[in-house]
Design a protein around this motif. Structure first.
Motif, mmCIF file in Angstrom:
data_model
loop_
_atom_site.group_PDB
_atom_site.id
_atom_site.type_symbol
_atom_site.label_atom_id
_atom_site.label_comp_id
_atom_site.label_asym_id
_atom_site.label_seq_id
_atom_site.Cartn_x
_atom_site.Cartn_y
_atom_site.Cartn_z
ATOM 1 N N ALA A 14 0.818 -1.219 0.000
ATOM 2 C CA ALA A 14 0.000 0.000 0.000
ATOM 3 C C ALA A 14 0.845 1.259 0.000
ATOM 4 C CB ALA A 14 -0.925 0.000 1.222
ATOM 5 N N ARG A 18 0.428 4.519 -2.833
ATOM 6 C CA ARG A 18 -0.046 5.751 -2.190
ATOM 7 C C ARG A 18 0.944 6.894 -2.388
ATOM 8 N NH1 ARG A 18 -1.316 6.431 4.275
ATOM 9 N NH2 ARG A 18 -1.071 8.687 4.372
ATOM 10 N N LYS A 21 0.921 8.023 -6.019
ATOM 11 C CA LYS A 21 -0.311 8.743 -6.343
ATOM 12 C C LYS A 21 -0.252 10.181 -5.815
ATOM 13 C CE LYS A 21 -5.330 8.554 -5.697
ATOM 14 N NZ LYS A 21 -6.453 7.800 -5.076
ATOM 15 N N GLU A 22 0.172 10.329 -4.550
ATOM 16 C CA GLU A 22 0.254 11.665 -3.965
ATOM 17 C C GLU A 22 1.338 12.502 -4.642
ATOM 18 O OE1 GLU A 22 0.820 11.292 0.206
ATOM 19 O OE2 GLU A 22 -1.143 10.386 0.586
ATOM 20 N N ASP A 328 -0.958 8.633 9.271
ATOM 21 C CA ASP A 328 -2.188 7.856 9.438
ATOM 22 C C ASP A 328 -2.603 7.692 10.891
ATOM 23 O OD1 ASP A 328 -2.381 7.570 6.748
ATOM 24 O OD2 ASP A 328 -1.558 5.543 6.667
#
Length: 602
Positions: A14, A18, A21-22, A328
């Motif tokens: 993951a 992630r 993408k960011e 997170d």
């Protein structure tokens, strides 16, 4: 040594999507330009290999000057374009990477500022610094590795393979046999990388910790002759980091001799097969063979980088996952969805059935019920560890109670916005924290719209103006790290000036004079008298001389209110407060004590 808390890291599967993408979403334009330059660079690399055939042919035809000039112009053009593409790639990749580091560090710090005190109590500052600095750099490295490998190296390798296949299809097929062997070797290397990187980052955290403790506690280090102990701790941490960094370097470097050996075998085989024309067919020209060999040699570098990519990704992933794990983490103190600002009011603070513990199985407060009347001075006294500072922290909403409610003017703090709570309160503690800036800015940080005149007025009320004016730069004098250039009494008076300039309704005082000499204490008591006028004051004191003018006293013991009342009431009987009072004053009359006391409201 306390290692990094790595148990809650997000899965590797993951983390990479992630981050990509960011990163690509935020810096998509910069990466798009860099990728376009990479495509051009890959094409020109293939062009270099392809043009070698033309160069050899030109050298064999020296009489054809036009052909030679054409080939020379082609070579020059290819290398000029390649150089420009490389420049654009490096510049825009650097810009995108620097922005990612800045964004990640800002994002993590913003997350930290949303956490309550419980988060910082559980997390060592060295680990926080480690995550913010090393983790953000790891995010940049990982994106750079993936983007450069996926675009430049992959396209370059494919383009060069295209030239090889165009020139010598059968020899190209023989050359590709090296791929599976290389992948098998890399797979074995990756098994050790993750464990080594986690250990290395834990050792880096220890280095930060030793640096912080050595600098922050230098007086204790000197007094107790701990220099050698601190040096030994640093040496152990540095040696551990060095050892693990060397291990990572060996794992990354082992791909180079592996690829070089395999490439050497392949090139030697290709030369032999070509020389003896084992596969038959049309004879190979010198130009074709040169172009093929050039493409094969040039393919070595991108193939080597691609073979090391997985090792480099694994080495960066630990830092990346630390950052994402921090982002997170749930906020330890959040506002209610329907939180509303505290309405204006007189400033009465009430606690009803409050229970709290920093650890679930260790309660500190055990059902506390009390009221701090608006505009009055309320004192908390009692033995250390009874829960007095915890009560103040709860009243300032640094923590939330596990049971019960805390309210200001009847409004539950958990249903109020944090900003409105902070606007209503000020705090002066036993240890004063000052920012490494000027005196003026340290006072003004409580209310940034305060004018210079209001800052001076607050300093005068805090008995600080005289010593400030005597400094070389007056109010523009830097105070050093945490006020290192000032005395304890001077720092405390600045803290009081900061509380005064804020103009809040409620003032919390936690042993504000306990560490001062009698002269400084008298100045500060006089300043507190002005700072507390008309405010709700909640003061913690072990020295009872500082609270003899309190309107009411709460004796806190073992997490409960053992006694409460006015000073006169508590002194009238055999109370815990009377025992504490007699122990401190040793028979001095109450009147004599009061006469010598510099009252808050003097």
């Amino acid at each position: 040594m306390m290692g990094l808390k790595l148990g809650s890291l997000i899965p590797q599967s993951a983390a990479i999507p992630r981050l990509l993408k960011e990163g690509l979403r935020q810096q998509g334009r910069l990466y798009a330009i860099a990728m376009a330059a990479m495509i051009v660079s890959a094409a020109t690399s293939a062009g270099v290999a392809w043009v070698m055939e033309k160069i050899v042919d030109a050298l064999s035809r020296p009489d054809s000057r036009a052909y030679v000039l054409t080939v020379a112009t082609m070579v020059m053009g290819i290398f000029i374009v390649k150089g420009m593409a490389t420049y654009v790639q490096v510049v825009f990749m650097s810009r995108a990477g620097n922005r990612i580091v800045a964004h990640q560090q800002s994002q993590v710090f913003s997350k930290l500022m949303r956490q309550g005190l419980s988060y910082f109590n559980a997390m060592e500052s060295s680990e926080i610094i480690m995550r913010v600095t090393q983790g953000a750099q790891a995010c940049r490295r990982l994106i750079d590795i993936i983007v450069v490998s996926a675009v430049r190296d992959t396209l370059t390798l494919l383009a060069l393979l295209g030239v090889m296949i165009y020139q010598q299809p059968l020899l190209s097929a023989v050359s590709l046999l090296v791929g599976p062997v290389a992948l098998y070797g890399i797979r074995r290397i990756l098994r050790k990388v993750k464990e080594i990187m986690e250990s290395e980052l834990a050792s880096m955290s220890e280095i930060y910790k030793v640096l912080q403790e050595g600098a922050g506690g230098i007086q204790v280090v000197k007094i107790f002759s701990l220099e050698n102990t601190m040096r030994d701790r640093m040496d152990r941490a540095v040696r551990t980091v060095e050892k693990r960094a060397n291990a990572i370097s060996r794992l990354e470097a082992i791909t180079s001799p592996m690829m070089e050996t395999l490439s050497g075998v392949v090139i030697a085989g290709v030369v032999v097969l070509s020389a003896y024309n084992i596969f038959g067919g049309e004879p190979t020209t010198a130009g074709q063979l040169m172009s093929f060999v050039t493409a094969l040699l040039m393919a070595y570098e991108p193939a080597k980088r691609l073979s090391r990519m997985r090792v480099s990704i694994e080495a960066s992933l630990v830092g990346v996952r630390m950052v994402l794990d921090m982002l997170d983490m749930p906020d330890t103190q959040i506002e209610a969805p329907d939180a509303a600002p505290l309405a204006p009011g007189p400033g009465e603070v009430e606690m009803a059935g409050v229970r709290f513990g920093y650890a679930e199985d260790t309660p500190i407060l055990k059902g506390v019920n009390l009221v701090f009347p608006a505009g009055r001075i309320s004192a908390l006294v009692g033995p250390s560890g009874g829960g007095k500072s915890t009560l103040i922290n709860l009243a300032m909403r640094m923590f939330d109670p596990t049971e019960g409610t805390i309210s200001i003017d009847g409004q539950d703090l958990r249903m109020a916005t944090l900003s409105s709570i902070r606007q209503r309160i000020s705090f002066v503690g036993q240890t004063t924290f000052l920012f490494s800036t000027t005196i003026r800015e340290n006072i003004r940080c409580a209310r940034f719209d305060a004018t210079d005149e209001e800052v001076v007025e607050a300093a005068k009320a805090a008995n600080a103006h005289e010593f400030i004016e005597a400094l070389s730069e007056g109010y523009d004098t830097p105070v050093g790290e945490n006020g290192a250039f000032l005395s304890g009494g001077q720092r405390q008076r600045l803290a009081i000036a900061r509380a005064i300039v804020k103009r809040s309704d409620i003032l919390f005082l936690d042993e504000a004079t306990s560490a001062l000499d009698s002269h400084s204490e008298a100045l500060i008591q006089d300043a507190l008298g002005r700072a507390t006028q008309g405010k709700t004051v909640i003061v913690i004191a072990h020295r009872l001389t500082t609270i003899l003018n309190a309107d009411q006293v709460f004796f806190i013991e073992a997490g409960q209110v053992a006694e409460s009342g006015t000073i006169e009431t508590l002194l009238a009987g055999p109370t815990r407060f009377r025992t504490l009072y007699d122990a401190q004053f040793e028979g001095v009359s109450e009147r004599g004590s009061r006469d010598r006391q510099v009252r808050f409201n003097a």
